[in-house]
Design a protein around this motif. Sequence first.
Motif, PDB file in Angstrom:
ATOM      1  N   GLU A 102       5.414  29.934  -4.459  1.00  0.00           N
ATOM      2  CA  GLU A 102       6.822  29.517  -4.461  1.00  0.00           C
ATOM      3  C   GLU A 102       7.581  29.984  -5.694  1.00  0.00           C
ATOM      4  N   LEU A 103       6.919  29.989  -6.853  1.00  0.00           N
ATOM      5  CA  LEU A 103       7.616  30.365  -8.087  1.00  0.00           C
ATOM      6  C   LEU A 103       7.421  31.834  -8.452  1.00  0.00           C
ATOM      7  N   GLY A 104       6.690  32.555  -7.624  1.00  0.00           N
ATOM      8  CA  GLY A 104       6.489  33.982  -7.889  1.00  0.00           C
ATOM      9  C   GLY A 104       5.568  34.262  -9.051  1.00  0.00           C
ATOM     10  N   ARG A 105       4.657  33.332  -9.344  1.00  0.00           N
ATOM     11  CA  ARG A 105       3.723  33.565 -10.454  1.00  0.00           C
ATOM     12  C   ARG A 105       2.497  34.329  -9.998  1.00  0.00           C
ATOM     13  N   ARG A 106       2.188  34.218  -8.714  1.00  0.00           N
ATOM     14  CA  ARG A 106       1.023  34.899  -8.143  1.00  0.00           C
ATOM     15  C   ARG A 106       1.504  35.722  -6.951  1.00  0.00           C
ATOM     16  N   VAL A 120      -5.350  34.740  -7.647  1.00  0.00           N
ATOM     17  CA  VAL A 120      -4.237  35.313  -6.887  1.00  0.00           C
ATOM     18  C   VAL A 120      -4.628  35.542  -5.415  1.00  0.00           C
ATOM     19  N   ALA A 121      -5.944  35.435  -5.123  1.00  0.00           N
ATOM     20  CA  ALA A 121      -6.422  35.747  -3.766  1.00  0.00           C
ATOM     21  C   ALA A 121      -5.759  34.884  -2.694  1.00  0.00           C
ATOM     22  N   GLU A 122      -5.346  33.684  -3.067  1.00  0.00           N
ATOM     23  CA  GLU A 122      -4.686  32.801  -2.080  1.00  0.00           C
ATOM     24  C   GLU A 122      -3.386  33.421  -1.564  1.00  0.00           C
ATOM     25  N   ARG A 123      -2.862  34.403  -2.272  1.00  0.00           N
ATOM     26  CA  ARG A 123      -1.604  35.056  -1.873  1.00  0.00           C
ATOM     27  C   ARG A 123      -1.835  36.480  -1.367  1.00  0.00           C
ATOM     28  N   LEU A 124      -3.052  36.801  -0.971  1.00  0.00           N
ATOM     29  CA  LEU A 124      -3.287  38.143  -0.414  1.00  0.00           C
ATOM     30  C   LEU A 124      -2.423  38.343   0.822  1.00  0.00           C
ATOM     31  N   PRO A 125      -1.930  39.573   1.039  1.00  0.00           N
ATOM     32  CA  PRO A 125      -1.153  39.834   2.244  1.00  0.00           C
ATOM     33  C   PRO A 125      -2.015  39.607   3.491  1.00  0.00           C
ATOM     34  N   ALA A 157      -0.196  40.914  -8.935  1.00  0.00           N
ATOM     35  CA  ALA A 157       0.537  40.672 -10.178  1.00  0.00           C
ATOM     36  C   ALA A 157       0.646  39.176 -10.392  1.00  0.00           C
ATOM     37  N   CYS A 158       0.487  38.780 -11.656  1.00  0.00           N
ATOM     38  CA  CYS A 158       0.552  37.346 -11.944  1.00  0.00           C
ATOM     39  C   CYS A 158       1.076  37.140 -13.355  1.00  0.00           C
ATOM     40  N   ASP A 159       1.365  35.892 -13.642  1.00  0.00           N
ATOM     41  CA  ASP A 159       1.652  35.512 -15.015  1.00  0.00           C
ATOM     42  C   ASP A 159       0.292  35.238 -15.651  1.00  0.00           C
TER      43      ASP A 159
END
Length: 259
Positions: free
Chosen positions: A146-150, A179-184, A167-169
Amino acid sequence: MPNTTKPVGLPTRGTTGHNRLRRSDRWLVHSPRVRTGLLSATDPLVIDLGYGALPVTTLELAARLRVVRADIRVVGLEIHPERVVPSVDGVEFALGGFELAGLRPVLVRAFNVLRQYPVEAVPEAWAAMQQRLAPGGLIVDGTCDELGRRCCWVLLDAAGPVSFTLACDPFTVERPSDVAERLPKVLIHHNVPGQPVHALLSAADRAWASVAGHGVFGPRVRWRAMLDLLRDQGFPVEPPRRRMRDGVLSVPWAAVAPV
Ligand SMILES: C[S@@+](CC[C@H](N)C(=O)[O-])C[C@H]1O[C@@H](n2cnc3c(N)ncnc32)[C@H](O)[C@@H]1O
Protein backbone atom coordinates in the motif's frame (compact mmCIF):
# COMPACT_ATOMS: atom_id res chain seq x y z
CA MET A 1 -10.17 11.22 -26.94
CA PRO A 2 -12.61 8.86 -28.73
CA ASN A 3 -12.42 5.20 -27.74
CA THR A 4 -14.85 3.19 -29.82
CA THR A 5 -13.64 -0.24 -28.67
CA LYS A 6 -14.99 -1.98 -25.55
CA PRO A 7 -12.34 -1.84 -22.80
CA VAL A 8 -10.74 -5.26 -22.28
CA GLY A 9 -10.51 -6.38 -18.63
CA LEU A 10 -12.45 -6.09 -15.39
CA PRO A 11 -12.87 -3.17 -12.96
CA THR A 12 -11.13 -4.00 -9.66
CA ARG A 13 -10.40 -2.26 -6.34
CA GLY A 14 -9.08 1.24 -6.90
CA THR A 15 -6.56 1.42 -4.02
CA THR A 16 -3.80 3.92 -4.73
CA GLY A 17 -1.94 6.72 -2.97
CA HIS A 18 0.42 9.65 -3.35
CA ASN A 19 3.97 8.55 -4.16
CA ARG A 20 3.07 4.88 -3.98
CA LEU A 21 4.90 4.14 -7.26
CA ARG A 22 7.93 6.40 -6.65
CA ARG A 23 10.46 3.53 -6.66
CA SER A 24 9.33 2.30 -10.04
CA ASP A 25 9.18 5.91 -11.35
CA ARG A 26 12.78 6.46 -10.21
CA TRP A 27 13.88 3.24 -11.90
CA LEU A 28 12.11 4.20 -15.14
CA VAL A 29 13.82 7.58 -15.17
CA HIS A 30 17.26 5.96 -14.82
CA SER A 31 16.83 2.74 -16.83
CA PRO A 32 18.99 3.04 -19.99
CA ARG A 33 16.52 0.89 -21.95
CA VAL A 34 13.50 2.97 -20.94
CA ARG A 35 15.31 6.26 -21.52
CA THR A 36 16.38 5.17 -25.01
CA GLY A 37 12.80 4.13 -25.80
CA LEU A 38 11.43 7.47 -24.65
CA LEU A 39 14.10 9.62 -26.27
CA SER A 40 13.98 7.87 -29.66
CA ALA A 41 10.17 7.71 -29.97
CA THR A 42 8.58 9.70 -32.79
CA ASP A 43 5.49 10.14 -30.62
CA PRO A 44 6.53 9.94 -26.94
CA LEU A 45 3.17 8.65 -25.68
CA VAL A 46 3.08 6.98 -22.26
CA ILE A 47 0.05 5.19 -20.82
CA ASP A 48 -0.63 4.63 -17.14
CA LEU A 49 -3.10 1.75 -17.23
CA GLY A 50 -5.41 1.26 -14.24
CA TYR A 51 -4.51 4.34 -12.18
CA GLY A 52 -7.22 3.65 -9.63
CA ALA A 53 -9.63 5.76 -7.58
CA LEU A 54 -7.48 8.91 -7.89
CA PRO A 55 -5.14 9.85 -10.76
CA VAL A 56 -2.26 10.84 -8.48
CA THR A 57 0.29 8.26 -9.60
CA THR A 58 -0.32 9.19 -13.25
CA LEU A 59 0.42 12.85 -12.53
CA GLU A 60 3.57 11.88 -10.62
CA LEU A 61 4.71 9.63 -13.48
CA ALA A 62 4.21 12.49 -15.95
CA ALA A 63 6.18 14.95 -13.80
CA ARG A 64 9.09 12.50 -13.40
CA LEU A 65 9.23 11.38 -17.04
CA ARG A 66 9.14 14.98 -18.29
CA VAL A 67 12.61 15.32 -16.80
CA VAL A 68 13.78 12.70 -19.32
CA ARG A 69 11.86 14.27 -22.22
CA ALA A 70 9.84 17.45 -21.84
CA ASP A 71 7.37 16.74 -24.66
CA ILE A 72 6.20 13.38 -23.25
CA ARG A 73 2.42 12.94 -23.51
CA VAL A 74 0.87 10.92 -20.68
CA VAL A 75 -2.59 9.36 -20.84
CA GLY A 76 -4.17 7.59 -17.86
CA LEU A 77 -6.57 4.81 -18.81
CA GLU A 78 -9.11 3.30 -16.42
CA ILE A 79 -11.60 0.54 -17.05
CA HIS A 80 -13.90 1.89 -14.34
CA PRO A 81 -15.89 4.70 -16.05
CA GLU A 82 -16.51 6.62 -12.81
CA ARG A 83 -12.75 6.94 -12.25
CA VAL A 84 -12.15 8.77 -15.54
CA VAL A 85 -11.45 12.44 -14.73
CA PRO A 86 -10.87 15.60 -16.81
CA SER A 87 -7.32 16.49 -17.95
CA VAL A 88 -4.92 17.90 -15.33
CA ASP A 89 -1.57 19.62 -16.08
CA GLY A 90 -1.56 18.37 -19.68
CA VAL A 91 -2.23 14.75 -18.63
CA GLU A 92 -5.33 13.21 -20.21
CA PHE A 93 -7.57 10.51 -18.77
CA ALA A 94 -9.83 8.15 -20.68
CA LEU A 95 -11.75 4.91 -20.54
CA GLY A 96 -9.66 1.93 -21.61
CA GLY A 97 -8.37 -1.55 -20.84
CA PHE A 98 -5.68 -3.90 -22.10
CA GLU A 99 -6.52 -2.88 -25.68
CA LEU A 100 -5.04 0.52 -24.66
CA ALA A 101 -8.00 2.40 -26.14
CA GLY A 102 -6.51 1.95 -29.61
CA LEU A 103 -3.49 4.13 -28.74
CA ARG A 104 0.08 3.27 -29.71
CA PRO A 105 2.31 4.09 -26.74
CA VAL A 106 6.07 3.78 -26.35
CA LEU A 107 5.66 2.94 -22.65
CA VAL A 108 2.81 1.35 -20.67
CA ARG A 109 2.88 1.25 -16.89
CA ALA A 110 0.33 -1.14 -15.34
CA PHE A 111 0.88 -1.31 -11.59
CA ASN A 112 -1.29 -3.33 -9.22
CA VAL A 113 -3.63 -4.18 -12.09
CA LEU A 114 -2.88 -7.78 -13.09
CA ARG A 115 -2.33 -8.69 -9.44
CA GLN A 116 -6.11 -8.77 -9.09
CA TYR A 117 -6.65 -11.11 -12.06
CA PRO A 118 -6.31 -14.90 -12.18
CA VAL A 119 -2.83 -16.03 -13.26
CA GLU A 120 -4.30 -17.51 -16.47
CA ALA A 121 -5.32 -14.00 -17.58
CA VAL A 122 -1.73 -12.73 -17.68
CA PRO A 123 -0.53 -14.03 -21.10
CA GLU A 124 -3.60 -12.67 -22.90
CA ALA A 125 -3.39 -9.29 -21.16
CA TRP A 126 0.33 -9.02 -21.97
CA ALA A 127 -0.30 -10.00 -25.60
CA ALA A 128 -3.09 -7.40 -25.98
CA MET A 129 -0.78 -4.65 -24.72
CA GLN A 130 2.27 -5.89 -26.67
CA GLN A 131 0.30 -5.73 -29.93
CA ARG A 132 -0.42 -2.06 -29.34
CA LEU A 133 3.15 -0.94 -28.62
CA ALA A 134 4.90 1.57 -30.87
CA PRO A 135 8.28 0.39 -32.28
CA GLY A 136 10.73 -0.04 -29.38
CA GLY A 137 7.82 0.12 -26.94
CA LEU A 138 7.96 -1.27 -23.39
CA ILE A 139 5.52 -2.38 -20.69
CA VAL A 140 6.04 -2.31 -16.92
CA ASP A 141 3.78 -4.79 -15.13
CA GLY A 142 4.26 -4.41 -11.38
CA THR A 143 2.93 -4.91 -7.89
CA CYS A 144 3.60 -3.17 -4.58
CA ASP A 145 2.32 -2.83 -1.03
CA GLU A 146 0.00 0.00 0.00
CA LEU A 147 2.79 2.47 0.80
CA GLY A 148 5.05 1.44 -2.06
CA ARG A 149 7.86 0.26 0.20
CA ARG A 150 8.01 -3.20 -1.35
CA CYS A 151 7.65 -3.45 -5.10
CA CYS A 152 8.40 -5.84 -7.95
CA TRP A 153 7.96 -5.44 -11.67
CA VAL A 154 8.56 -7.11 -14.99
CA LEU A 155 9.72 -5.05 -17.98
CA LEU A 156 8.45 -6.38 -21.31
CA ASP A 157 8.93 -5.46 -24.93
CA ALA A 158 6.88 -6.59 -27.93
CA ALA A 159 8.69 -9.95 -27.98
CA GLY A 160 8.35 -10.90 -24.29
CA PRO A 161 9.63 -10.24 -20.78
CA VAL A 162 13.01 -8.48 -20.64
CA SER A 163 13.87 -8.13 -16.95
CA PHE A 164 12.64 -8.58 -13.40
CA THR A 165 13.25 -5.98 -10.70
CA LEU A 166 12.53 -5.82 -7.02
CA ALA A 167 12.79 -2.55 -5.14
CA CYS A 168 12.30 -1.73 -1.50
CA ASP A 169 13.12 0.70 1.23
CA PRO A 170 16.18 -1.09 2.65
CA PHE A 171 15.46 0.54 6.03
CA THR A 172 12.19 -1.39 6.33
CA VAL A 173 13.08 -4.95 5.30
CA GLU A 174 14.68 -7.64 7.39
CA ARG A 175 15.82 -9.54 4.31
CA PRO A 176 15.38 -9.19 0.51
CA SER A 177 12.82 -12.01 0.30
CA ASP A 178 10.42 -9.89 2.40
CA VAL A 179 9.50 -8.40 -0.98
CA ALA A 180 8.35 -11.82 -2.28
CA GLU A 181 4.81 -11.17 -1.02
CA ARG A 182 4.58 -8.54 -3.79
CA LEU A 183 5.87 -10.68 -6.67
CA PRO A 184 3.93 -10.08 -9.89
CA LYS A 185 1.21 -12.59 -10.68
CA VAL A 186 3.38 -14.33 -13.26
CA LEU A 187 5.97 -15.25 -10.59
CA ILE A 188 4.21 -15.42 -7.25
CA HIS A 189 3.15 -19.06 -7.55
CA HIS A 190 6.67 -19.98 -8.65
CA ASN A 191 8.45 -18.85 -5.52
CA VAL A 192 9.04 -22.45 -4.44
CA PRO A 193 12.19 -24.61 -4.27
CA GLY A 194 13.35 -25.68 -7.73
CA GLN A 195 12.23 -22.45 -9.40
CA PRO A 196 14.76 -19.77 -10.43
CA VAL A 197 13.00 -16.89 -8.63
CA HIS A 198 13.15 -18.87 -5.39
CA ALA A 199 16.85 -19.61 -5.95
CA LEU A 200 17.54 -15.91 -6.55
CA LEU A 201 15.64 -14.72 -3.46
CA SER A 202 17.24 -17.42 -1.28
CA ALA A 203 20.72 -16.46 -2.55
CA ALA A 204 19.92 -12.79 -1.90
CA ASP A 205 18.89 -13.62 1.68
CA ARG A 206 22.11 -15.58 2.25
CA ALA A 207 24.21 -12.78 0.74
CA TRP A 208 22.35 -10.20 2.87
CA ALA A 209 23.20 -12.23 5.98
CA SER A 210 26.85 -12.65 4.91
CA VAL A 211 27.34 -8.89 4.50
CA ALA A 212 25.62 -7.99 7.79
CA GLY A 213 28.86 -6.30 8.90
CA HIS A 214 28.27 -3.56 6.30
CA GLY A 215 25.08 -2.70 8.21
CA VAL A 216 27.09 -0.37 10.44
CA PHE A 217 27.33 1.96 7.41
CA GLY A 218 23.58 1.73 6.89
CA PRO A 219 21.27 -0.59 4.95
CA ARG A 220 22.00 1.07 1.59
CA VAL A 221 25.70 0.18 1.83
CA ARG A 222 24.74 -3.31 2.97
CA TRP A 223 22.39 -3.66 -0.02
CA ARG A 224 25.19 -2.68 -2.40
CA ALA A 225 27.54 -5.24 -0.78
CA MET A 226 24.84 -7.88 -1.18
CA LEU A 227 24.57 -7.09 -4.91
CA ASP A 228 28.36 -7.35 -5.27
CA LEU A 229 28.37 -10.74 -3.56
CA LEU A 230 25.51 -12.02 -5.72
CA ARG A 231 27.40 -10.93 -8.83
CA ASP A 232 30.54 -12.68 -7.57
CA GLN A 233 28.44 -15.81 -7.19
CA GLY A 234 27.40 -15.59 -10.86
CA PHE A 235 23.94 -14.06 -10.56
CA PRO A 236 23.46 -11.63 -13.47
CA VAL A 237 22.50 -8.74 -11.19
CA GLU A 238 22.47 -5.29 -12.78
CA PRO A 239 25.16 -3.05 -11.20
CA PRO A 240 23.65 -0.45 -8.87
CA ARG A 241 23.57 3.23 -9.80
CA ARG A 242 26.18 5.34 -8.04
CA ARG A 243 23.80 7.06 -5.67
CA MET A 244 20.90 4.71 -5.13
CA ARG A 245 18.25 5.54 -2.57
CA ASP A 246 16.23 2.36 -3.03
CA GLY A 247 17.25 -1.23 -2.50
CA VAL A 248 17.02 -2.42 -6.13
CA LEU A 249 17.78 -5.89 -7.46
CA SER A 250 17.35 -6.26 -11.20
CA VAL A 251 18.10 -9.30 -13.36
CA PRO A 252 17.41 -10.35 -16.96
CA TRP A 253 14.13 -12.23 -17.23
CA ALA A 254 15.97 -15.45 -18.12
CA ALA A 255 17.34 -15.51 -14.55
CA VAL A 256 13.84 -15.87 -13.04
CA ALA A 257 11.71 -17.31 -15.86
CA PRO A 258 9.68 -20.21 -14.42
CA VAL A 259 10.92 -23.67 -15.44
C1 LIG B 1 -5.38 -1.31 -7.26
S1 LIG B 1 -5.73 -0.07 -8.45
C2 LIG B 1 -4.08 0.43 -8.83
C3 LIG B 1 -3.95 1.92 -8.92
C4 LIG B 1 -2.53 2.39 -9.25
N1 LIG B 1 -2.04 1.85 -10.49
C5 LIG B 1 -1.58 2.06 -8.13
O1 LIG B 1 -0.80 1.12 -8.27
O2 LIG B 1 -1.61 2.73 -7.08
C6 LIG B 1 -6.16 -1.02 -9.89
C7 LIG B 1 -7.00 -0.24 -10.89
O3 LIG B 1 -6.89 -0.90 -12.16
C8 LIG B 1 -8.13 -0.81 -12.82
N2 LIG B 1 -8.14 -1.85 -13.83
C9 LIG B 1 -8.30 -3.19 -13.66
N3 LIG B 1 -8.20 -3.82 -14.84
C10 LIG B 1 -7.97 -2.86 -15.77
C11 LIG B 1 -7.78 -2.90 -17.17
N4 LIG B 1 -7.80 -4.05 -17.84
N5 LIG B 1 -7.58 -1.74 -17.81
C12 LIG B 1 -7.57 -0.56 -17.13
N6 LIG B 1 -7.77 -0.46 -15.81
C13 LIG B 1 -7.94 -1.61 -15.13
C14 LIG B 1 -9.14 -0.97 -11.71
O4 LIG B 1 -10.41 -0.48 -12.07
C15 LIG B 1 -8.48 -0.22 -10.55
O5 LIG B 1 -8.93 1.11 -10.52
